[in-house]
Design an enzyme around this catalytic site. Structure first.
Site, short mmCIF file in Angstrom:
data_model
loop_
_atom_site.label_atom_id
_atom_site.label_comp_id
_atom_site.label_asym_id
_atom_site.label_seq_id
_atom_site.Cartn_x
_atom_site.Cartn_y
_atom_site.Cartn_z
N GLY D 152 0.83 -1.20 0.00
CA GLY D 152 0.00 0.00 0.00
C GLY D 152 0.86 1.24 0.00
O GLY D 152 2.05 1.20 0.36
N CYS D 153 0.27 2.36 -0.41
CA CYS D 153 1.05 3.60 -0.52
C CYS D 153 1.48 4.09 0.85
O CYS D 153 2.67 4.38 1.07
CB CYS D 153 0.23 4.66 -1.25
SG CYS D 153 -1.45 4.90 -0.64
N TYR D 154 0.53 4.19 1.80
CA TYR D 154 0.92 4.64 3.15
C TYR D 154 1.94 3.69 3.79
O TYR D 154 2.95 4.16 4.34
CB TYR D 154 -0.31 4.73 4.05
CG TYR D 154 -1.20 5.93 3.84
CD1 TYR D 154 -0.71 7.23 3.99
CD2 TYR D 154 -2.54 5.78 3.53
CE1 TYR D 154 -1.55 8.33 3.83
CE2 TYR D 154 -3.38 6.87 3.36
CZ TYR D 154 -2.89 8.15 3.51
OH TYR D 154 -3.71 9.23 3.36
N THR D 156 4.24 1.90 2.48
CA THR D 156 5.57 2.07 1.91
C THR D 156 6.32 3.21 2.59
O THR D 156 7.47 3.05 3.04
CB THR D 156 5.47 2.31 0.39
OG1 THR D 156 4.89 1.15 -0.22
CG2 THR D 156 6.83 2.59 -0.23
N ILE D 315 7.09 10.14 -0.54
CA ILE D 315 7.06 9.31 -1.75
C ILE D 315 5.99 9.87 -2.69
O ILE D 315 5.17 10.68 -2.29
CB ILE D 315 6.69 7.83 -1.44
CG1 ILE D 315 5.30 7.74 -0.78
CG2 ILE D 315 7.74 7.15 -0.60
CD1 ILE D 315 4.73 6.33 -0.70
#
Lengths: 343, 343, 343, 343
Positions: D152-154, D156, D315
């Site tokens: 998931g983005c968070y 990472t 990111i």
């Protein structure tokens, strides 16, 4: 493997300079061997622009002609207007090819330059041999040029929008109205209260009404293309976005034309152009389709009853409007594939 | 102390409805006694809009004509186009005064309405007696009106920009080009992918080229004012800001005029208007000067050589372009000070 | 009709000064009789801020103590930090009441001031009698104050977020973490490259980690309220919006508590506060609910398992965080209704 | 010349799908041979995304497993959560390698998945053999994987921020607080009123407090890395920008450490990582440094007195947080240079 072209960017820390560095770092046939910037304290490019990690390892130095000339075969000048013309002659004399992204070599008539930029032109000799770097018009001349004057951002979007109709003599008189809207990077990376986030965000305005120096540049080129004196009405506006110029262009038609007919003329005119995209009937460009690209997207619609066409063009002011087009010019000047480093 | 006017807002949860509520809550001569909204689950207005704490204590109900009629003397209809005309007649019959902010009573020719809004007009009787609510043109009629059709947002900025020249017969032919840019609240508070933040932010586009229903509305009013058939070229654009419309208007001049002369005509025309502000020579309006106000700001410049004027107008699309103007109309209809609640 | 209070704004052209002018122009019990600004060239306020047409007719002058003192009973100092303390003493000596929106009279310990603002404190006499202008804590003292130090924007949102738990001794140790995000007007109206639109837009960053002068201000006030030494962890961030501060506050709980129980403590604590709004369970504040208001909105949720609460507060940095709170303080100091001019 | 890998993107019209297409089109070792999308009416990819002119010539079809399997060796599933797990098994059975960017194969405990995603897990067999695609942790496993669950983005941004301290057992207890802020593309390309431009622009909010499904994902990975049960406090916020996640992470230190010492541990840990960049002391990442890249930038500062560190990571949620990392995983799975197509 063939040796790579050694290129330098003089003025690498402005928005256009940064974009040049970004593009040149991923260009397969060049090596970035020199970069200078006003604020450099001997820092590395990859520290100023952290996303360049993995891409480059190069100091951003205070400008030195000797250093630049020794380490480069090809020079991009990304300097403020009026500064470029004091630096370019030495590079040309040293046999370097130069693309100048400032306005210093665009206006063929030094008097017009002096009226709009408020300084005397100091290098009229090179002004004469500079080629206006719009590949869609001057590709053959650019191939042989040693000094290319990279077009202004507004003129690029404006000229490409009216070019096919001008060539086919479709426009009535010189009745071309260009309502253009630009993102804020077009104003450069400078400390200025009117460019403060809170001044620009959630606002919108027209500016420099009848006083913007890109108007005579547009007029010069439309006149050269058409062979008669064209004087457009040009009104620039400041958009609260980082990048992009959308130009809404109003022209009167000499004779009856449908949207489809006019589109087919545009499509034919630009059929082989790698960086111009003509939209199908019913579609219009939007900034988000062109930012971070070197494209000029074009859509249009004819109002048959009124014998009028509205043409909308979109470019990235830092892409096709500046750094992207500069790299496209370098590709042409050096015999590279025209799209190298720009896909 | 005199009794306050009991007012209701039908459609209180859209952007215009919300702005009406905000303005009416601080209006010294009215009391907001009724509010309805599609999404109401018997919640209070101050829960939907937390900043109304201290200002109002009122449920936002599902619409009921009986409730609204029983509790209000004056009704604002802030409903989607084509819905208003099914609701307005009953209020009028019950003796209520109505300001309709939808498009349903703006276009005098029902056929034009049907062409642009794709439905049959269901209330042509009231269409005839509706007064177009632009106070700068129809103030005397508005005083006596029982149904006011509140102007569209784009037409307000466009008409006020060309009105003085039209009245003084300064424009050449019908050559009026309006390049208009609107903030996103103009599109309403709806779920639509093309209005998603990531689609609009950092982008910009023209839309509904030659198809926007505000074009015939502008034409109708300019024709009525000038006494001849006017057909403008109107191109709307979507700006990545919440509020505001900036219109850049291009007109050809019949005779020679200086900027100063044209400005003085505008200044005289609007000298007594409380909500129109004509800028001095050299200044142009910006959206940030008008958002959250009921003003229309106007600046202009003449290109004498070309016999052309560029006029820039700025309004808040939710203020002078919708809710603010609706309150101004109520003030006029009810004999209040025209600026009450709008300063 | 009673005579209105004559008020002046020294420093009327910054963002806070502008907001003060806007609020004071519509305040029913005051008259704005003096305004000064650095950039004034004897222009009128309504020319600098065109939306003030109809609201005020006043020159914005170069600062003169004599002029200001002669024409005002009450002074707002909206000057840069370190400048206020050289101007305030004369007004106080002349018997004027003063609200200072700078930081000069907030930190009771002049040494802390000198550490964080890098200059010597020049007016320790008045520093002693200045009242910290947070009405929810010091209302009774503000009533009698002649000099009020208007709280910083970050401290306002932070202190109001932890106050009820602090008073009820609910927090474990001094374990208060404040992750705060502010709009760009918080940085003032200045020319600075890092505040350029293109630098801030589409970006986000933390800044002044452990170095922001609002941290000792928060610590001072939380320590005074709790009677023990509190030292928070405070990290400010720069949001790409014009206005608003959202603070996400993390506290550890001494004992088990449900969300509902903690909310009910907050609701009781703030029940009579006109400008604090505690949200029901499940709801959290958003910036759009508070911008252009004087509210502090508060929502929270307890993680029972972890014995932790997350509290979210939202204010307008120019409203409750600066100009709005300054007017609230004036209202209290002058015996006006506390919400006058702020609804 | 070696034959290129034939890759397909199932779900090519969402934001992550679009970014995958963009990256794959310029990847030197792959050929995009298949793309499907919900809204496809047999249009070409380059018509949906006009900037792909020159880069690709491929239809965007309605999904057909047979077509995709016949034309591809490698599949990216960019489908909504809960849809991926009904499509992946067939591709795996057909011998295709798969990177799934949905959440379906991330949570090793199907019950946790079912709690947070509200559906039964339908493919627990493949869940067991899926490798969590964070190269900085699982590179060796990814090399041999046939199914990679792209993080998931968070998670990472969060995991990379605490990883070095976790490995060196520097953090006190499980006291990790993650205050994360994400751009709007993280919410996907859908019609939803709360994502309307005017709802998000000029606002900011926390959301899904203690309910976001990325919290158990972070906990799972931090627990696996540290070998003990870690439960972070995670609060996501919605930023009014298109792209990027900035996470501000608060950890307590077991023992005394300076900023420089902690930085050197981070620098060593990530010394050979191509896509993690640790900033020098005094510098902190900003979103603009990472958007449109595959980098995770990290800066930090220790408060020695408080035995606390604040770590900031940045990111691009569509880059390292989704499509970029997916391509990085493909590079590892296929033995390509890990940075291919991502520089």
């Amino acid at each position: 493997m063939t040796k790579k072209l050694r290129v330098g960017v003089v003025g690498a820390t402005g928005y256009t300079g940064e974009e040049l560095v970004r593009l040149l770092c991923r260009h397969p046939q060049v090596e970035l061997t020199y970069a200078s910037g006003k604020e450099s304290r001997d820092v590395k490019l990859q520290e100023i622009f952290p996303y360049l990690k993995n891409s480059v390892d190069l100091k951003c130095e205070s400008f030195s002609f000797e250093e630049a000339a020794a380490r480069c075969d090809f020079i991009f000048l990304s300097l403020p207007h009026t500064v470029s013309m004091s630096v370019a002659p030495a590079f040309l004399k040293a046999g370097k090819k130069v693309v100048d992204v400032s306005a210093d070599y665009r206006l063929k008539d030094a008097k017009v330059y002096e009226t709009f930029y408020k300084v005397k032109h100091k290098d009229q000799a090179n002004l004469k041999r500079a080629v206006y770097g719009l590949p869609e018009v001057y590709r053959e001349k650019i191939k042989k040029a040693i000094l290319v004057a990279n077009p202004g951002c507004y003129p690029t979007g404006a000229i490409l929008g009216v070019l096919p109709g001008l060539r086919h003599r479709l426009w009535e008189g010189d009745d071309v109205t260009i309502d253009a809207k630009s993102g804020v990077t077009g104003a450069g990376r400078k400390a200025e209260r009117s460019l403060n986030f809170s001044e620009v965000n959630e606002s919108f305005k027209a500016y420099k009404l009848f006083e913007h120096p890109h108007a005579p540049e547009i007029n010069q080129e439309l006149s050269r293309i058409s062979g008669r004196s064209v004087a457009v009405v040009f009104v620039p506006h400041l958009l609260p976005v980082n990048r992009g110029i959308l130009s809404t262009i109003y022209v009167r038609l000499k004779k009856e034309l449908t949207t489809e007919k006019l589109l087919s003329i545009y499509q034919k005119e630009y059929a082989t152009e790698p960086f111009v995209k003509v939209y199908p009937s019913g579609a219009l460009p939007e900034l988000k389709h062109v930012v971070h690209t070197n494209f000029c997207d074009i859509g249009l619609r004819v109002n048959e009853e009124r014998r009028l066409a509205v043409i909308v063009t979109a470019i990235d002011n830092l892409g096709k409007g500046a750094a992207g087009q500069a790299v496209q010019n370098m590709n042409i000047m050096c015999g590279f594939d025209e799209t190298a480093g720009l896909a």
